[in-house]
Structures are given as C-alpha cells and as structure tokens.
Motif scaffolding. Structure first.
Motif, PDB file in Angstrom:
ATOM      1  N   ALA A 127      11.005   8.498 -13.336  1.00  0.00           N
ATOM      2  CA  ALA A 127      11.964   7.390 -13.154  1.00  0.00           C
ATOM      3  C   ALA A 127      11.695   6.649 -11.844  1.00  0.00           C
ATOM      4  O   ALA A 127      11.755   5.400 -11.784  1.00  0.00           O
ATOM      5  N   GLN A 128      11.360   7.420 -10.782  1.00  0.00           N
ATOM      6  CA  GLN A 128      11.083   6.788  -9.484  1.00  0.00           C
ATOM      7  C   GLN A 128       9.799   5.960  -9.535  1.00  0.00           C
ATOM      8  O   GLN A 128       9.726   4.871  -8.968  1.00  0.00           O
ATOM      9  N   VAL A 129       8.788   6.517 -10.235  1.00  0.00           N
ATOM     10  CA  VAL A 129       7.518   5.780 -10.369  1.00  0.00           C
ATOM     11  C   VAL A 129       7.748   4.467 -11.106  1.00  0.00           C
ATOM     12  O   VAL A 129       7.239   3.404 -10.707  1.00  0.00           O
ATOM     13  N   GLN A 130       8.531   4.511 -12.204  1.00  0.00           N
ATOM     14  CA  GLN A 130       8.828   3.288 -12.958  1.00  0.00           C
ATOM     15  C   GLN A 130       9.565   2.266 -12.089  1.00  0.00           C
ATOM     16  O   GLN A 130       9.307   1.063 -12.148  1.00  0.00           O
ATOM     17  N   SER A 131      10.475   2.778 -11.260  1.00  0.00           N
ATOM     18  CA  SER A 131      11.227   1.893 -10.359  1.00  0.00           C
ATOM     19  C   SER A 131      10.295   1.211  -9.357  1.00  0.00           C
ATOM     20  O   SER A 131      10.424   0.007  -9.081  1.00  0.00           O
ATOM     21  N   LYS A 132       9.350   1.995  -8.826  1.00  0.00           N
ATOM     22  CA  LYS A 132       8.397   1.437  -7.849  1.00  0.00           C
ATOM     23  C   LYS A 132       7.474   0.408  -8.512  1.00  0.00           C
ATOM     24  O   LYS A 132       7.132  -0.619  -7.915  1.00  0.00           O
ATOM     25  N   LEU A 133       7.069   0.697  -9.750  1.00  0.00           N
ATOM     26  CA  LEU A 133       6.209  -0.254 -10.470  1.00  0.00           C
ATOM     27  C   LEU A 133       6.924  -1.588 -10.682  1.00  0.00           C
ATOM     28  O   LEU A 133       6.342  -2.665 -10.521  1.00  0.00           O
ATOM     29  N   GLU A 166       0.835  -1.207   0.000  1.00  0.00           N
ATOM     30  CA  GLU A 166       0.000   0.000   0.000  1.00  0.00           C
ATOM     31  C   GLU A 166       0.872   1.260   0.000  1.00  0.00           C
ATOM     32  O   GLU A 166       0.557   2.247  -0.682  1.00  0.00           O
ATOM     33  N   HIS A 167       1.972   1.192   0.761  1.00  0.00           N
ATOM     34  CA  HIS A 167       2.890   2.335   0.835  1.00  0.00           C
ATOM     35  C   HIS A 167       3.480   2.631  -0.553  1.00  0.00           C
ATOM     36  O   HIS A 167       3.551   3.800  -0.982  1.00  0.00           O
ATOM     37  N   ILE A 168       3.892   1.589  -1.264  1.00  0.00           N
ATOM     38  CA  ILE A 168       4.444   1.764  -2.616  1.00  0.00           C
ATOM     39  C   ILE A 168       3.368   2.298  -3.565  1.00  0.00           C
ATOM     40  O   ILE A 168       3.625   3.201  -4.381  1.00  0.00           O
ATOM     41  N   LEU A 192       7.038  -3.533  -7.427  1.00  0.00           N
ATOM     42  CA  LEU A 192       5.763  -4.223  -7.160  1.00  0.00           C
ATOM     43  C   LEU A 192       5.655  -5.515  -7.961  1.00  0.00           C
ATOM     44  O   LEU A 192       5.188  -6.535  -7.454  1.00  0.00           O
ATOM     45  N   GLU A 193       6.106  -5.454  -9.220  1.00  0.00           N
ATOM     46  CA  GLU A 193       6.019  -6.633 -10.082  1.00  0.00           C
ATOM     47  C   GLU A 193       6.908  -7.768  -9.580  1.00  0.00           C
ATOM     48  O   GLU A 193       6.587  -8.948  -9.740  1.00  0.00           O
ATOM     49  N   ARG A 194       8.071  -7.375  -8.990  1.00  0.00           N
ATOM     50  CA  ARG A 194       9.020  -8.398  -8.521  1.00  0.00           C
ATOM     51  C   ARG A 194       8.600  -9.048  -7.200  1.00  0.00           C
ATOM     52  O   ARG A 194       9.083 -10.124  -6.855  1.00  0.00           O
ATOM     53  N   LEU A 195       7.713  -8.402  -6.457  1.00  0.00           N
ATOM     54  CA  LEU A 195       7.288  -8.967  -5.171  1.00  0.00           C
ATOM     55  C   LEU A 195       6.534 -10.276  -5.388  1.00  0.00           C
ATOM     56  O   LEU A 195       5.762 -10.404  -6.349  1.00  0.00           O
ATOM     57  N   PRO A 196       6.736 -11.258  -4.526  1.00  0.00           N
ATOM     58  CA  PRO A 196       5.991 -12.529  -4.676  1.00  0.00           C
ATOM     59  C   PRO A 196       4.498 -12.295  -4.515  1.00  0.00           C
ATOM     60  O   PRO A 196       4.078 -11.352  -3.831  1.00  0.00           O
ATOM     61  N   PRO A 197       3.687 -13.131  -5.167  1.00  0.00           N
ATOM     62  CA  PRO A 197       2.232 -12.944  -5.061  1.00  0.00           C
ATOM     63  C   PRO A 197       1.778 -13.013  -3.601  1.00  0.00           C
ATOM     64  O   PRO A 197       2.294 -13.814  -2.816  1.00  0.00           O
ATOM     65  N   LEU A 198       0.838 -12.169  -3.278  1.00  0.00           N
ATOM     66  CA  LEU A 198       0.339 -12.093  -1.906  1.00  0.00           C
ATOM     67  C   LEU A 198      -0.744 -13.147  -1.705  1.00  0.00           C
ATOM     68  O   LEU A 198      -1.812 -13.090  -2.317  1.00  0.00           O
ATOM     69  N   LYS A 199      -0.424 -14.152  -0.868  1.00  0.00           N
ATOM     70  CA  LYS A 199      -1.389 -15.237  -0.625  1.00  0.00           C
ATOM     71  C   LYS A 199      -2.145 -14.977   0.669  1.00  0.00           C
ATOM     72  O   LYS A 199      -1.522 -14.766   1.716  1.00  0.00           O
ATOM     73  N   PRO A 200      -3.478 -14.989   0.606  1.00  0.00           N
ATOM     74  CA  PRO A 200      -4.246 -14.807   1.847  1.00  0.00           C
ATOM     75  C   PRO A 200      -4.041 -15.991   2.782  1.00  0.00           C
ATOM     76  O   PRO A 200      -3.690 -17.100   2.348  1.00  0.00           O
ATOM     77  N   LEU A 201      -4.237 -15.773   4.061  1.00  0.00           N
ATOM     78  CA  LEU A 201      -4.061 -16.842   5.048  1.00  0.00           C
ATOM     79  C   LEU A 201      -5.095 -17.934   4.822  1.00  0.00           C
ATOM     80  O   LEU A 201      -6.273 -17.658   4.567  1.00  0.00           O
ATOM     81  N   GLU A 202      -4.633 -19.176   4.925  1.00  0.00           N
ATOM     82  CA  GLU A 202      -5.542 -20.315   4.787  1.00  0.00           C
ATOM     83  C   GLU A 202      -6.209 -20.577   6.134  1.00  0.00           C
ATOM     84  O   GLU A 202      -5.541 -20.860   7.127  1.00  0.00           O
ATOM     85  N   LYS A 203      -7.510 -20.477   6.148  1.00  0.00           N
ATOM     86  CA  LYS A 203      -8.251 -20.729   7.382  1.00  0.00           C
ATOM     87  C   LYS A 203      -9.190 -21.908   7.170  1.00  0.00           C
ATOM     88  O   LYS A 203      -9.943 -21.940   6.198  1.00  0.00           O
ATOM     89  N   GLU A 204      -9.113 -22.877   8.064  1.00  0.00           N
ATOM     90  CA  GLU A 204     -10.027 -24.011   7.976  1.00  0.00           C
ATOM     91  C   GLU A 204     -11.417 -23.561   8.405  1.00  0.00           C
ATOM     92  O   GLU A 204     -11.578 -22.840   9.402  1.00  0.00           O
TER      93      GLU A 204
END
Length: 713
Positions: free
Chosen positions: A456-462, A439-441, A465-477
């Motif tokens: 240039a900074q915006v492109q770097s931030k984008l 969210e901060h990015i 974001l792309e390089r970050l691993p996919p955000l997996k929601p917590l698995e709840k039984e």
C-alpha cells in the motif's frame, strides 16, 4: 616594370619549357579573371614550386605570384602595355577543338597542345591538379554569372497575433482610455515559419525607459516593427515613433526638417497663418478671432517659440555644426540622415519612442550626449542596444528576450546581470532539491517493491511520483565563442607604419598632414574621434588602399591584413547561403571545412544553409568575421566591428582579440570593447592623430568638459 614573362625567366632561370608555356598561357588568356595575387598563387603556385630547382619555399613562390599579378593589374588598367602578340588573329574556341594535325598545318601552337620534352622535370600530377583547379574556377564563375539575371530573392515576412480582450477593445473604441501605460498579453510573433515569441507578455509603464536585450536573431528588431505598425495592439491615443529609416534627401534644411517633425506645432502655425490672412483680408466671420486666441494659447502651452533653439541643441549634441544645420538634407550621407531621423524623433517627443541600435550611427562624443539627454526623458522608451555602458546609463528596466518569451527586470543592465545570476542559482538549488526528493521516493519504491506488507505504501509513493510536476532541466544559453586563428610565424618589426603622410581627397581641403603612426604584432590600438574626422581614412592608409599624397607607408613583406568594414553587409552576396559564400570566396575545400569555419562564429546547422539576406544584422556580422579570418591574417584592421552584435558576442570578440597573437587596430565607439582590448588610444581630430596617455577615461573627461563649455549639458 618587368612583365610577368620577364619575372618568370628571372626568378626561374631553369624552368621547364612546358611549365613556362603553361603559366604564360594562363596569364595571357585568363589573367584578368584573377581577383588578387592569392588566387593567382592558388592556380599556378603549386606547379611553380614543384618545378623549381632553386629550392624556393612557398612564401617565395607566393611573393613571385603577387609580383606577376601586379603586372596583370597594370595591363588591365592601361598603365602598361606588355602583351603577348600573335602573328595573326587566332580563334581560341576553334583551337580548343582542333586536332594536332590541323594545328600543325596552320603553324599554330596551342598552350594546351605543347609536346612534352624527353627530360622534363614537371610533376604531371601537380600540373593536372592546377589545370583542373583553374577549369573549376572558370566553371564556377560562369555559373555565377548565369544566375545573376534570375528572379530576385523573396524573403519571409514577419507577423504577429494577439488574443483579443473585449473589455480593452471596448474602452479603446469609446475613447475613454487615457492611460499611457501599455500592456500586451498573450501574443505571438513569427518570421515566416519560425516562431520568435509564443504566449508572450509585454508591460511598458509610462515614463520608464526599457532596454530590450537578447541574442542575435531571436526577434528584437521584429518586435519593434510589430509595435511600430500596430500589428500588436497599442491604445490608439498613444503616439509611436520608430527610428528605423534615414530621412529622405531633399531641399529642406536640416534644422527645418527637425522642426517639421512636430506635427502639432506645424499644424497650429499653419492655422495661425491662415486665420491672420482671413482677418487681414476682411473675410473673417467673427469666430476667427476667438479661434486665433485659442491657437496662440496652445502655441504658448507647447512653448512653440523655444522650438528652434531646442531643435538646434539636439542637432548640435548629435554632431551637427551650425553650418551643417543649414545644409539641405540631400547633402548628407546615409549615416548623417540616420542621425537626422534620430534628432526628429527626440524633438517630436512621441509617447512611445522605439530605438533600434541608436549608438551604431554615433561616435563616442554623440553617444555621451545622447546618454545624458535620454536620462531626463519623461515619456516611454523601448531601445534595442548592444552597448552595455549606454544601457547602464539610460534604462530603468530590462526586457530579456529568450526561449520565445519576454522576462522583465527592474534596474539597468548591471542589475539585470546580478539578478539573473541570483535567479539561476535559486533555480539550480530548487532543481537539485527536486531531484533529491524524487530519488528519495524512488529508493523507497525500489526497496519495498516486492514486500507484500508495504504494498500500500509503495502504491502511494508511485502515485505521489506521478502527481509531481515534470522535472525541467535548467535552461542555459550556449556560450558564444569566436575563433581568430593565429598559426603564423612571428614577424620582426617594423610591421606597419606611416611616415610624414599627407593626404587629401580634394587639394583644397587637406585631411591629414605630418601623420606619423606605427603598429606591430603586439599592438591593440583603438582610433576614436568625431564622425568625419578621418578615422576610416587612417585605416585605409594603413592598409594601402589609399596612397599618401606625400610621405611613405611601410609594411612588412609578409604582412597579411584582415579587414572588417563597417559596411560589411554591403560586401556580402545576400542571395546565397553562408556555405556558398565561403565556397565562392575560397574554393577547393569540402563542405565540412566551411561549416567548421562558420561554426566558429555561431553560424551552425540550418543557419548556414539559409540565404544570407534572411539573417539578422548580428548573424551577417558573424558571417563576415568567418570570411575575414579564413585566410588566417596576421594583422586585423576592424572598422566598427560591434555594430549589430549582441553583448555576449562582443564579450567573446574581446576575449578572442586578447588571445590573438597578431596585431589589431580598430575603430570603435563601444566603451566596453575599448576597455577590454585596447592598450593605446589614438584621437583623430583637426588633421592629426595623437596618442592619449590616460586612455578612454581621459578621452571621456575631455568630451565632458567640451559639453560643459558648449552648454549641451
């Protein structure tokens, strides 16, 4: 006893002639098809209530229907001979297609052809609905009968696949692998088209005791079977024993059956006998004496002379008296043969012992003994169990099956719960931190997206974001919930009691004498005792399924009992799906109602449309609960309700019973359920049922003292 005709005239003196003829005709022609009074009430109760001029309510009409059903029962069993006789034989199939003129010529009147009187009080709509309901019932029954000879249901089969490791394969083939540790990597297990495990790993260190846990239907039993038949690669020198099937019944004595399970000892004894015979006959060639010395040494090494005593201790701990140990295996019931299979496995001491719900077949006394015995087990155990206390007492590690994978935890079940909670908290914190970082990015990107100086900074931030691993929601039984409906009126005591009851199956062996017990809508009673002490018999006496030889059973006229049998699976139609099962048992409702009822017990979605035979043991239990609670009983009698249920469902069962406003009497060996639910403990032994003031703790102390006196500990 009055006939149903007399009951109708007595209870409805002003009944309309059409309704009278209709009901007596239904009972005369199809009364044997009704399974109970409730079905009879469903068929004719609405018509009776609608035509009653005596202001009878629904409960009154239901009681009358039950009285009429009792007279039908007596007729069908030959104890009574009240029958409607015709002056001449009549072919009903011909009458049904005959015209009114034809019937008039034959001076025969059909119950469906009665002319309506001018001043009739019957509700034509209700009569039509009742006739349609009865017709539908017969059509369903005929359809069900026509399907019976059909081809037996073919069930899916389990399979396993495993990525091969050439190095391990070569070591096994060479015979140089002497390790008793088991490590199975990257394997899949499926059941038909359903994937149960994907890319899973399982490590079992020798000398450790593992508890395999997970929700019902995820594949715990299937995994044990794959290991037992070596569909998953276990080093060839590791012996495996899976306690799955009961011992075959034959002329072998129980003690000898256990001794024979040690094939090494049996082979050495047979060889010793053969060598001695050759030496005695003089046909020995000289090497026999050397070999005999080696055999004696091996017999001494495995302590073969102590084997009978060790086998007797195991059998005694599992409830076999000295007399029973001498009985042939064919004399035992299936439950006792399963105990015998467990005794054989404990005696044989395999390198890997696989146990699937071992406490299901045992009473509390035998469970406590087994806990103590397995605590000193020197080899590897993998046990599937729903018994929380058993796992806490026995296992050193937990293997948790969920989300098509296996996760290992050190320690017993309580430690697993604590560690799992800590892991979930850490995962939640990590997830929240990742969300905030993203969210901060994103805020920076949104703020300066159209600022040329910051492009240039915006492109770097984008790119970041792309390089970050996919955000997996917590698995709840999903939390398990069970619904025990209790929308019924409160009944005033006495509700259910046995007074000075004597009972036996065989006059030479009285099972109970002077039995005095009672229960009400506030009761939460658990009956404990050794297998064979008569716990289930007490339940059947309370229900009225068994009639006392002496004494009386008293029950409230509006008492409605729901019964869960420990053999509930035997009572389910395995060839239909769960929805059809409820439809056949409780016809006349729409599919949504049946799905809602099953959903209250965790049988949702496609599970509800699968054949019952393909469900796991725990899922079948849930279907049985859904069937039992559908008529909304005000009193439950439960015989071993926790068998095959996972721990989450047992917890949900306990919570539901605590919320339930009716009475509960249960037989159980599950210590946690007993502690969570029951306020009273009845001990069944020596032909008596006595109440223990100290509850389960006192009962456990009594058993431990018995073990010490008898030398089992």
């Amino acid at each position: 006893m009055a006939t149903y005709v007399e009951i109708l005239k007595r209870e409805f003196p002003h009944i309309d002639i059409e309704v009278f003829d209709y009901i007596t005709g239904v009972l005369a022609s199809g009364g044997a098809d009704f399974e109970d009074g409730e079905e009879l009430f469903d068929a004719v109760g609405g018509v009776l209530q609608g035509s009653s001029s005596d202001n009878k309510n629904e409960d009154d009409v239901r009681d009358i229907c039950f009285q009429m059903f009792d007279t039908l029962n007596l007729t069908s069993t030959g104890k009574s001979h009240h029958q409607v006789k015709l002056d001449a034989p009549v072919q009903l199939s011909q009458l049904s297609s005959a015209t009114p003129d034809m019937l008039a010529e034959q001076d025969v009147q059909g119950i469906w052809m009665v002319k309506r009187g001018q001043n009739t009080t019957v509700d034509a709509k209700k009569l039509g609905k009742a006739e349609a309901k009865l017709k539908a019932k017969h059509e369903r029954r005929n359809e069900k009968d026509s399907l019976k000879p059909s081809t037996p249901l073919v069930l899916e089969e389990a399979s396993a696949s495993q990525a091969s490791n050439k190095k391990d394969t070569r070591v096994d083939a060479s015979g140089k692998n002497r390790s008793y540790d088991i490590r199975i990597e990257n394997f899949d297990v499926s059941f038909g088209e359903r994937s149960l495990l994907q890319g899973a790993e399982l490590s079992l260190a020798t000398g450790r005791r593992y508890g395999l846990i997970g929700r019902n239907g995820l594949g715990k039993t299937t995994l044990l079977k794959m290991l037992a038949n070596r569909s998953l690669r276990v080093p060839a020198h590791i012996s495996i024993l899976h306690v799955e099937q009961e011992v075959a019944g034959d002329e072998t004595e129980a003690l000898n059956s256990v001794l024979e399970s040690d094939t090494v000892r049996e082979g050495l004894l047979a060889e010793e006998k053969q060598l001695n015979a050759r030496i005695a006959s003089g046909s020995a060639e000289g090497t026999e004496s050397v070999r005999l010395t080696e055999v004696y040494a091996k017999l001494e090494e495995i302590e073969a002379d102590k084997a009978p005593a060790r086998a007797a201790i195991i059998l005694s701990g599992l409830g076999f008296s000295p007399k029973m140990q001498k009985q042939t295996t064919k004399e035992f019931s299936g439950g006792w043969r399963m105990r015998l299979a467990l005794a054989r496995a404990l005696f044989a001491r395999p390198d890997l012992l696989l146990l699937d719900e071992p406490t299901n077949m045992l009473d509390v006394r035998a469970i406590l003994w087994l806990e103590t015995y397995l605590q000193t087990w020197s080899k590897t155990i993998l046990v599937v169990s729903h018994d929380r206390n058993f796992l806490n007492a026995v296992v050193t590690d937990i293997v948790h099956l969920h989300s098509q994978r296996l996760e290992s935890y050190r320690g017993n079940y309580e430690n697993f719960v604590k560690t799992k909670e800590d892991r979930l908290k850490n995962q939640h914190r990590e997830y929240e931190a990742q969300v905030q970082y993203r969210e901060h990015i994103q805020v920076f990107i949104d703020r300066f997206r159209y600022n040329a100086n910051r492009a240039a900074q915006v492109q770097s931030k984008l790119k970041l974001l792309e390089r970050l691993p996919p955000l997996k929601p917590l698995e709840k039984e999903i939390e398990v919930t069970l619904r025990f409906p209790d929308n019924f009126e409160k009944l005033s005591p006495p509700i259910l009691q046995l007074d000075e009851v004597e009972f036996y199956y065989n006059p030479e062996l009285t099972l109970f004498q002077g039995l005095n017990v009672s229960a009400d809508l506030e009761s939460r009673i658990c009956i404990v005792g050794e297998n064979g002490a008569g716990k289930t018999t007490v339940l059947k006496l309370l229900m009225g399924e068994l009639t006392p030889v002496k004494g009386m059973r008293h029950s409230h006229r509006n008492l409605k009992i729901g019964y869960f049998s420990q053999h509930h699976v035997d009572q389910l139609d395995l060839n239909v799906c769960s929805i059809e099962l409820l439809l056949n048992k409780f016809p006349g409702r729409n599919e949504e109602e049946y799905r809602h009822q099953l959903g209250g017990y965790g049988i949702t979605g496609e599970l509800a449309t699968r054949p019952v035979a393909s469900l796991s043991g725990g899922q079948k239990s849930r279907v049985a609960f859904a069937q039992m609670t559908m008529p909304c009983p005000n009193f439950y009698i439960l015989d071993e309700p926790t068998n095959h249920l996972d721990m989450e469902t047992i917890e949900a069962l306990a919570k539901s019973l605590n919320k339930y406003k009716g009475g509960v009497v249960l037989v159980s060996h599950d210590e946690r359920l007993i502690r969570m639910v029951c306020h009273e403990l009845w001990v069944c032994e020596h032909g008596k049922v006595r109440r223990i003031e100290g509850g389960f703790d006192e009962y456990r102390d009594i058993l431990q003292e018995q073990f010490r006196k008898e030398g089992y500990l």
